[in-house]
Write a protein that holds these residues in place. Structure first.
Motif, mmCIF file in Angstrom:
data_model
loop_
_atom_site.group_PDB
_atom_site.id
_atom_site.type_symbol
_atom_site.label_atom_id
_atom_site.label_comp_id
_atom_site.label_asym_id
_atom_site.label_seq_id
_atom_site.Cartn_x
_atom_site.Cartn_y
_atom_site.Cartn_z
ATOM 1 N N CYS A 4 81.854 43.904 54.655
ATOM 2 C CA CYS A 4 82.896 43.888 53.629
ATOM 3 C C CYS A 4 82.264 44.216 52.278
ATOM 4 O O CYS A 4 81.207 43.675 51.935
ATOM 5 C CB CYS A 4 83.561 42.514 53.576
ATOM 6 S SG CYS A 4 84.774 42.359 52.251
ATOM 7 N N THR A 41 88.993 35.761 47.474
ATOM 8 C CA THR A 41 88.820 37.002 48.244
ATOM 9 C C THR A 41 87.702 36.835 49.277
ATOM 10 O O THR A 41 87.842 37.247 50.438
ATOM 11 C CB THR A 41 88.501 38.177 47.297
ATOM 12 O OG1 THR A 41 89.568 38.303 46.351
ATOM 13 C CG2 THR A 41 88.356 39.480 48.062
ATOM 14 N N ARG A 44 88.791 34.562 52.028
ATOM 15 C CA ARG A 44 89.789 35.197 52.897
ATOM 16 C C ARG A 44 89.150 36.095 53.950
ATOM 17 O O ARG A 44 89.657 36.215 55.062
ATOM 18 C CB ARG A 44 90.740 36.010 52.005
ATOM 19 C CG ARG A 44 91.986 36.516 52.684
ATOM 20 C CD ARG A 44 92.823 37.332 51.708
ATOM 21 N NE ARG A 44 93.212 36.538 50.549
ATOM 22 C CZ ARG A 44 93.001 36.895 49.280
ATOM 23 N NH1 ARG A 44 92.414 38.046 48.998
ATOM 24 N NH2 ARG A 44 93.381 36.109 48.289
ATOM 25 N N ILE A 45 88.025 36.712 53.614
ATOM 26 C CA ILE A 45 87.412 37.668 54.548
ATOM 27 C C ILE A 45 86.380 36.986 55.464
ATOM 28 O O ILE A 45 85.966 37.563 56.479
ATOM 29 C CB ILE A 45 86.775 38.866 53.779
ATOM 30 C CG1 ILE A 45 86.588 40.098 54.694
ATOM 31 C CG2 ILE A 45 85.455 38.481 53.121
ATOM 32 C CD1 ILE A 45 87.890 40.715 55.158
ATOM 33 N N ILE A 54 78.766 40.400 53.595
ATOM 34 C CA ILE A 54 79.643 40.659 52.450
ATOM 35 C C ILE A 54 78.809 41.179 51.288
ATOM 36 O O ILE A 54 77.827 40.546 50.890
ATOM 37 C CB ILE A 54 80.391 39.374 52.021
ATOM 38 C CG1 ILE A 54 81.282 38.882 53.165
ATOM 39 C CG2 ILE A 54 81.210 39.629 50.752
ATOM 40 C CD1 ILE A 54 81.967 37.561 52.879
ATOM 41 N N LEU A 110 87.468 45.854 49.545
ATOM 42 C CA LEU A 110 88.565 45.054 48.987
ATOM 43 C C LEU A 110 88.463 44.941 47.467
ATOM 44 O O LEU A 110 87.372 44.790 46.927
ATOM 45 C CB LEU A 110 88.521 43.621 49.557
ATOM 46 C CG LEU A 110 88.641 43.444 51.066
ATOM 47 C CD1 LEU A 110 88.422 41.985 51.436
ATOM 48 C CD2 LEU A 110 90.011 43.918 51.556
ATOM 49 N N GLU A 119 97.520 34.888 55.120
ATOM 50 C CA GLU A 119 96.118 35.113 55.493
ATOM 51 C C GLU A 119 95.939 35.491 56.961
ATOM 52 O O GLU A 119 95.109 36.336 57.287
ATOM 53 C CB GLU A 119 95.283 33.868 55.164
ATOM 54 C CG GLU A 119 95.146 33.667 53.676
ATOM 55 C CD GLU A 119 93.771 33.117 53.317
ATOM 56 O OE1 GLU A 119 93.478 33.076 52.115
ATOM 57 O OE2 GLU A 119 92.998 32.743 54.230
ATOM 58 N N HIS A 123 94.143 38.807 58.457
ATOM 59 C CA HIS A 123 93.051 38.900 59.425
ATOM 60 C C HIS A 123 93.407 39.838 60.580
ATOM 61 O O HIS A 123 92.592 40.665 61.011
ATOM 62 C CB HIS A 123 92.685 37.512 59.957
ATOM 63 C CG HIS A 123 92.170 36.599 58.888
ATOM 64 N ND1 HIS A 123 92.404 35.251 58.866
ATOM 65 C CD2 HIS A 123 91.448 36.868 57.768
ATOM 66 C CE1 HIS A 123 91.847 34.720 57.781
ATOM 67 N NE2 HIS A 123 91.260 35.678 57.107
ATOM 68 N N ILE A 126 93.241 43.488 59.299
ATOM 69 C CA ILE A 126 91.878 43.982 59.077
ATOM 70 C C ILE A 126 91.173 44.210 60.419
ATOM 71 O O ILE A 126 90.504 45.240 60.617
ATOM 72 C CB ILE A 126 91.068 42.997 58.195
ATOM 73 C CG1 ILE A 126 91.747 42.794 56.832
ATOM 74 C CG2 ILE A 126 89.629 43.491 58.021
ATOM 75 C CD1 ILE A 126 91.895 44.046 55.998
#
Lengths: 356, 356
Positions: A4, A41, A44-45, A54, A110, A119, A123, A126
């Motif tokens: 990400c 953010t 969330r990922i 990330i 993102l 959310e 998911h 994505i």
């Protein structure tokens, strides 16, 4: 592996005086939840990519803020842009960086300052998107079901279906006028451009080579630079020479392998006080209280924001923004909020940069 | 000798959130001059009585503020009231205290939170007043030439002339209604009651004996108490038993040796935001900026107040108070300012005393 990239180098004046040059919107705890939009953010990922996958791309000026808000992100995952060059150079660099670590990398990119209320759906979207781009050389953008003829968003026109949710992109349209936006909505063929993208690292770099050769050439480092100690020097030297250009304009509007995954995420770009007002809970007078105490009489349709330990006593305002933060207080009609950018410039010119 | 008693124990909520329970109006630097209203009051009387002849009567709670703002006032000149009992007990005590120091004392008694723009005239008026009361057993009040039919002030009806400026008082009228105030103004016979008084210490105490015997008895200490180490204990024990009553009601409206000296001092009691608005310089849109930076569009007839290093950006307000101080922000129509007292009570009840 899946990665990400969170872009968190932007600076915006639309939430002034809450957002400031030295603390833009993504670093603010907008909802009094104790977490900034950037932190939300990342939260969330996390079910999709773990912390070590990330990457944060931000401006050097925000390094301390990023470190402070996200102490668990590995130091090496913070990519510091030496200059502001919009999204295309940022995305190109991040793809090179990650590809050097993992030739099989796929990446979701993102924004760091949007709101996503649904959310679980996020998911699912994505994950499905990753599967789609991992199966071929495809560039995927997330398109959001529009809920109003918003003139501040970009619109994606849907083309032929690949499956239930993923379609070929027919066209992109930046910020239409209201009449056009209403037509877009009525056809059901146009979705909001979310600024969230999914692709394989090698796919997006191939697209850069073809559609943005100037940028591509700049970031085509000699072998062994990316992921090495020399990457930072290389970037500091080359990045400032990159043209300032958005990924939409540089690639998405030109490439022919662009797809859109439609989604309904309870999304807002939180791009304005009006947007924040729209997504916030309201009292019976349709007022929104943002993280502070308010005693209001004869007020309606307004949004009140201050520090959590401050009280606002207010009477007789309709459809206003009252935003009090640090050394600045804004009292402005919501309908005129597009003027705030100019006002902030005027404040800077007349009273000094310490206010912006 | 001539003495000055400055009453600075009052607490008011009308300038909330600027005035607070722990820092009332008299301690505020209202005009950004670097001096509080209390300091300005002391500055103003200094050409008449030197520092050692100025006595401050205040509430114990404000001792630190007084010390901090007036470090040159001798410690022994600060009289600390153990309770709030309006002006009569305060004036009675101060007269006893000063009489014990100087049996020939004459005293000018001043509020600490008013505005006087014409200082030279003020000095002339006070000097002439001292001469008048030193020549006989007379109680003198300063009456101000009214400039509008203000319904918030007390009015003094003029009687027979003693000389050009000093006249017998015919009657006192507290806060008339607007119609009555207009009649008062048209006759030219009525002056505003300023709350400034001049008398000999023995004259006012004689009046207390006759017209306010309950208060007089309370403060008639055994010989040797006033001016001694035992005065403080005596006051702490007796003062709280005094009735809460104004000097006007206790003495001035009853005594027959009451005179008024008419004056035109550029005076305001600064008793309201409207009063402050009236006496403040205005920009071409009739807005008043109180000690802060303001960028206003489409605003008129409003008063904007904040900290000196804060900016207020405001659009579309007419005839408003915008007052931002510490943990509170007030945005209220000027015409509704009489409601502020209730609002402050509601803030205290609902959100806590730390806001008032």
């Amino acid at each position: 592996m899946r990665y990400c990239v969170i872009m968190c180098g932007g600076v915006g004046s639309r939430f002034w005086p809450f957002s400031r040059t030295d603390k833009p919107k993504q670093f603010l705890d907008f909802f009094g939840s104790g977490r900034s939009l950037l932190q939300l953010t990342v939260d969330r990922i996390l079910p999709i990519t773990d912390m070590s996958h990330i990457f944060l791309v931000t401006n050097s000026a925000y390094y301390d803020l990023v470190r402070q808000q996200l102490p668990d992100i590995p130091e090496r995952n913070i990519l510091l842009e030496p200059a502001r060059r919009n999204t295309a150079p940022c995305i190109c660099w991040a793809a090179h960086h990650i590809l050097a670590l993992d030739p099989d990398a796929s990446i979701v990119t993102l924004p760091s300052d949007h709101l996503v209320l649904r959310e679980t759906e996020f998911h699912n979207v994505i994950r499905k998107g990753f599967e789609f781009v991992e199966a071929g050389d495809r560039l995927l953008t997330i398109g959001l079901k529009p809920t109003s003829p918003h003139t501040g968003y970009g619109y994606i026109q849907l083309g032929q279906n690949v499956n239930d949710d993923i379609l070929k992109v027919k066209s992109f349209t930046e910020k239409p006028d209201l009449e056009m936006a209403k037509v877009f909505l009525s056809t059901g063929e146009f979705f909001w451009n979310s600024g969230m993208f999914i692709w394989r690292a090698d796919s997006i770099l191939k697209a850069f080579d073809r559609f943005a050769p100037e940028t591509a050439t700049l970031f085509n480092a000699p072998p062994g630079i990316y992921g090495s100690d020399r990457e930072r020097d290389f970037i500091d030297a080359e990045f400032p020479n990159a043209p300032s250009i958005s990924i939409d304009y540089a690639i998405m509007e030109k490439a022919d392998n662009v797809f859109v995954e439609t989604a309904d995420l309870g999304w807002s770009d939180l791009g304005s006080w009006n947007a924040l007002y729209d997504v916030s809970p309201k009292n019976p007078d349709r007022n929104v209280t943002q993280n502070c105490n308010v005693l209001s009489h004869n007020c309606s349709g307004s949004i009140f924001a201050s520090a959590p330990d401050k009280i606002i006593v207010v009477s007789g305002l309709e459809d206003y923004i009252v935003a009090d933060s640090g050394n600045a207080l804004l009292i402005y009609p919501l309908k005129d909020e597009q003027k705030i950018r100019n006002v902030v410039n005027e404040v800077s010119t007349r009273f000094g940069e310490k206010y912006i």
